[in-house]
Every structure is written in C-alpha cells, then in structure tokens.
Design an enzyme around this catalytic site. Sequence first.
Site, short mmCIF file in Angstrom:
data_model
loop_
_atom_site.label_atom_id
_atom_site.label_comp_id
_atom_site.label_asym_id
_atom_site.label_seq_id
_atom_site.Cartn_x
_atom_site.Cartn_y
_atom_site.Cartn_z
N ASP A 188 -48.72 76.75 105.91
CA ASP A 188 -47.39 76.91 105.09
C ASP A 188 -47.18 78.22 104.95
O ASP A 188 -47.51 79.17 105.47
CB ASP A 188 -47.46 75.98 103.93
CG ASP A 188 -46.19 75.28 103.70
OD1 ASP A 188 -45.30 75.81 103.21
OD2 ASP A 188 -46.16 73.83 103.76
N ASP A 210 -49.64 88.58 108.71
CA ASP A 210 -50.05 89.92 108.51
C ASP A 210 -51.34 90.00 108.31
O ASP A 210 -51.88 89.63 107.11
CB ASP A 210 -49.29 90.41 107.40
CG ASP A 210 -47.81 90.69 107.41
OD1 ASP A 210 -47.37 91.31 108.43
OD2 ASP A 210 -46.94 89.96 106.67
N HIS A 221 -42.65 77.07 98.77
CA HIS A 221 -42.99 75.76 99.55
C HIS A 221 -44.39 75.56 99.61
O HIS A 221 -44.93 74.35 99.11
CB HIS A 221 -42.20 75.63 100.96
CG HIS A 221 -42.30 74.57 101.67
ND1 HIS A 221 -43.49 74.14 102.54
CD2 HIS A 221 -41.33 73.44 101.71
CE1 HIS A 221 -43.05 72.94 102.99
NE2 HIS A 221 -41.89 72.62 102.55
N ILE A 239 -49.89 68.53 86.73
CA ILE A 239 -49.92 67.01 87.50
C ILE A 239 -51.21 66.71 88.03
O ILE A 239 -52.23 67.75 87.79
CB ILE A 239 -48.94 67.29 88.83
CG1 ILE A 239 -49.52 68.46 89.83
CG2 ILE A 239 -47.56 67.70 88.52
CD1 ILE A 239 -48.90 68.58 91.04
N TYR A 350 -47.04 64.82 117.80
CA TYR A 350 -48.30 64.81 118.90
C TYR A 350 -49.11 63.57 118.80
O TYR A 350 -49.31 63.30 117.37
CB TYR A 350 -48.96 66.06 118.61
CG TYR A 350 -48.06 67.42 119.38
CD1 TYR A 350 -47.56 67.46 120.49
CD2 TYR A 350 -47.95 68.41 118.53
CE1 TYR A 350 -46.69 68.47 120.76
CE2 TYR A 350 -47.15 69.50 118.99
CZ TYR A 350 -46.53 69.79 120.12
OH TYR A 350 -45.85 70.74 120.63
N SER A 403 -41.89 66.90 103.69
CA SER A 403 -42.81 68.00 103.36
C SER A 403 -43.86 67.31 101.94
O SER A 403 -44.97 67.98 102.27
CB SER A 403 -42.28 69.05 102.79
OG SER A 403 -41.79 70.15 103.81
#
Length: 671
Positions: A188, A210, A221, A239, A350, A403
Amino acid sequence: MRMKKRWLHVTLATAMMLSPFLAWSSGKVHAEEGNRNAWSSSPPFSMPSSLSTQPANVVSGKVWVKYKDQARNGSSVGMFAAVDSDSFVEMPLVAGENVISAVERYKRDPAVAAAEPEYLLQYADPAVMEMPGHVTNGSGSPTVTSSIYRPNDPYYVNGSQWGLSVTEMTYAWERVPERSSIRIAIVDSGVNPNHPDLAESLEAGYNALDEGQPPVDDSGHGTMVAGIAAAVTNNGIGIAGAAGGARIVPVKVGKKDASNKDYIPSSAVAQGIRWAADNKVDVINISLGMPQNSQMIKEAVDYALARNVVIVAAAGNESNHWLFGEPADFPTREDNSYRKFAWTVYPARYEGVVSVGSVSRLANNALTISDFSNIGKITTVAQGTGVYSTALSGGYASGAGTSYSSPMVAGLAALLKTQNKNLSSQDVHHILLDSSQKLDVPPIAGYYLGTYYSPKYQDYYGGGLMNGKRAFTMPRLRMTAVPEPDGRQANVTVKALDDKGNLLRNLSSEISVTVNHEDRYKQNKTVSLVNGEWSGPVELSVTDDVYDITIQANDVPGSGNEFIESGAARFSKLPDRPKASIGSGTYTAPQTVTLSTATPGARIYVTYDGENSYEYEGPLTIGSNTTFYAAAMKNGIWSETAEYVYTIQQAPAGGGGGGGSAGCCAGGGGG
C-alpha cells in the site's frame, strides 16, 4: 500401450497435488466466484487485448519488456529489480513514439515474451473522514457476541466496529489467542510508524519506490488498511484489528507525487509482492486496483501463491447499485441516475487471489451489497462502509470502500494460517469461500459494459459474508484419488478434518463425491463417512482420446451437515495444441500459414485480439506484422493456447523473394 501412456499423465497429475485439500481451481471456487472467463463453450484465450488508445492510467514514456532469453533480460540497462529470474526490463521508445505504439512494436518481436505500459493503480476507497479525538457511545449498535473474549478497545466496545461482531470474529480470536507469529504484508502507501495502535506490531518493511528508505505513509491509506487488519487488540485504545497482535509488514508501493496526486505504479506493486513473498509473510493484503491485466503483476501474484502466501485484494468501487432515496445509496456518487455494474478489478480478479467485496448495514441492521462494490469474481464480502481505523494523524478515521473490506478478510486468513501451518494458499481461499454466510440478493438489475444484466448471487457476494466461527468449526474434507491403470475407475479416500488438521473420528455423515466430465455430464455418488473417513472406488469411464475429469467431495444438500468442500483432483488428456506450418519469425515476404492438430476430429479456433475468435477453415495469409493465438477443441475440451508472431520486412535490394524458409531471417518454432 496407448492406454498406459495416456494414464501416465493422470498418475503424474495426482502425484503433484501437494496441498492437503488438493487443487481447488477446477471445482467449486470457479463456479461460486462467478468467473465469466471460465465459460468452456468459448475458446480459452486469456491474453490481454491490444490497446488502441492510451488509457488515462498509463504513464507516458515508459514501457516494460520481458524477453524469452533471460540472459538478455539480465544484460539490459535499467533492469526491473525482480526477485527471481522472470525479469522485466524498461525499454526505450523511438523518438515521437507513444507508449501504446511502442508496446505493440515490442510485442511483434519474436524474442519478446511480454510487453506492457507502466500502469497506475488506485486505492479502493471512495471516502475517508477523520474522527474526533475522543470516542463517544452510541455511534454503532451494541456488540452482539456470545464469546467470553471481550476486547476493551473503545470503538469495538461501543459497537462502531460492527463488521467484526456480525462476522463472529471473537470466536476466531479465542481459537487463536497467540498471534505474534502471524505476518501480514500491507502492500500500500506505507504505514505511520508512530501510531500508538500499530507501533508495537510493526516490522521494518520495504519501500519499492525508494529502496533503502523506510516505508512511511504519506497518504493515510496504508495506515487505515493496516489498522483494520492488525491494530493491537485489547489495549484500551482505539480499535481492534481483525488479527490484532499479528506482525504488520508495510510494503510501500504508492506515494504522493509533486502535484499531491496518488502515484502507484504497476512495477512497484509487482516488486512489492515479490519482496513480501521472498520475506516469507503469511498473507499479503492489496487494497489497490485497476481495470487492466498486467502480466508483470500477474507473474508476481503467481510467484507469491506458489510459495503458499495468501493474497487478499479489494474488488474495487466503480459500481452504482443504488439510486437516490434507496436505503443503501452512497451519497457521494456523482452519476446516480441509473444502475451500473463494474467488474472486479485486477489484481483481485486473478485466479487464486481472495477477492473481497463490500456490504453495508441498513437501518434495520440487515446487510446488503454496498452501492459502490464491484461484482463478478468475488470470494467473500465484509463490512465496507463506516469502517473505523487508524489514521495518518495518529488518531482514528472512518472510511468506506472495498479497500477496508479486504484487510478484515486478510486478518481472518492470517488466523487460519496460524492455526494450521500446513494449509496452502488454495486451502485458505477455499475455506474463506465455503464458510461464508449466505446473504439476501438485492432485487436489482442494471448495465455492464452497455448490456443489461441481472447479477447472480455469486456475482455480488461470492460465498457470502465472511464468518470467523464457521471458518474454524466447519469440517474440512480432504481427498486423495488414484486412478486405475485402465482408466475405468479411481480409488478415492475422503477424510473430515478439524481446523488443526486432525481427523474428526467422532463424525459420521453422508457426503457426495462428484465426478465431472468437463462440459458433458456429472455423476454424483452419495457415500457415508464413518469415524471421519470413507474409501472406495469411483467410476471414471474414460473411453475417449481426450478427456478432462475432476473428482470432488462435498456435502449432500439437506443432509444437515455442512463441510468445506475438498479440492478437485483433475485427470485430463487435452487435445494437442495447433501447430503452424511456418514458425514464428521475421520474413522478407508475405507467408501462407497452415494450422493443424495431431488430435483427430479436433476443431481449431483463431483469435488476433484475445477476445474475438473464429473457427479455422483454411490457410492464413500473413502479409504484415501479425500475432495470433490458436487453440484446438474436441468434445468441449480445449487444448493449451499456441501463440505465433510474424514480422514481415521488405527484402533488401537485390535480395530474394523470401517465400517459406528461404526468405526467413530469423525463423523459430511457435507456440
């Protein structure tokens, strides 16, 4: 002698099945996941079609090429840093050439195995909202659970994390109390290393964009996704993660560019998947997607699956199931005047990948398909609206999108792997599918690619809503099948196992053993498990020169007992794939190519784009640079696909005409 040679293939196929539940790909998973490409009445061409215009998510000036000669891959400048020898290299464009033209030019080179653009993926979340610094009561329904395991995480206690309670994840937590050995890779945008609900579970990870730099999140995200999968549970703050206490391995493949836009290149995603597999994670979560098939990512996915890494991915958010005023309508959709179904994105699409869709909760607590959730190839579904998780700021946020459904399932997959280390990635996939809880199908229809379409149950939900209790308590059928030398029958043994792989000796029940003659007929045999197992012969009745037979054990409808279906043992002798009279290569004049197959009575089909095919009836005239694919079919059974690539060049001044091999500059065997 002929029969003995035929069954050599069958014996080898049986011996190669290493998974305790055998290979699942020919069985229930295909049907339940609604795989449109599995229709056997159509030729099995699976290569991506050529692009005529440059899509918006293609990076200008960048082309990746994989050569058939691996030495050439290794000697090229700018080699993609793949972990194994199946390397792609970045190749130059001719002055003034666009990316799509360059890709097509490289594809015409007989030395090239694959060529594609650099694609940009996107995060599968349409909305995220930062939460206040404090947690109030009443933001969700009370957590309903009969479990003695009661985490003290505030968002779980007040019912905000309803997706964990309706899926009975507390039972899974009780079954697997020690989770520190689980390693979940979050492919991610990176993860905030200082978040108090994540920091003690984080590993160093990897930055595919990098190299040498830490995989620090710059978009939020990845931090959200990581928290849903494995935020520390029962620590009195924030949580509860689906696999709280598991190790989080951040793999950064996306970042903000100079314009503050998300930049998630396909090469980085592929590299991140390979790195995670080589570093022996148990589960990879990919909450990213795109509509195109990338060979580079596909090979990385296959690389990880072959190493028993479970891959869980988001199905995407491009659908519009609900209209204004309807209970499950998502308010931020721009065009809400008609229903639209979007198909599952890659890499969730896939084969072998656990594809996760989203459900929303209505005012009466009923669950239904989320407005945005893509359909088609779906394994299971989980909460995807009002999902609370860890935020980049160090606080918490609420988000929506597949997501955030995907990491819930990734957490359950990790718990299953921890409980039984012998489970393969296929086994976990199969358990997640079969143990899912059925949901009501919404009575809606709409458009898919301009065609009016009424989705089936499996298109929406796959197996249904993920369920932590059923995933651990449903008996799992394990099957072995050994064919007799004459091909008339196979000796089959079926065992019922618990979640740790132990034989359920106190279980007696009827089960069904199904013999499926591909595209022809099925035979069901009801047998009785006694003390958890059954052994006996199953008729195969192989009489043809081609066949494709699968054997599978499953429950008997209405018997009162549910089982995780066994994998499918496959025995096959496929038609010989078509051979061309002139091999792939470079020629200095038009060529006439004749196709043939060694299988009597087989018909040959040809396609130039991987989508539109026709039955071969006579020689093909190759007058320009051409790539085509061919497959043979007999009795509804398809051969492997053959590929032929021809380059037609002008003959040099004074040169010969170049008919047949005389004009061949670099001929070679096709297919």
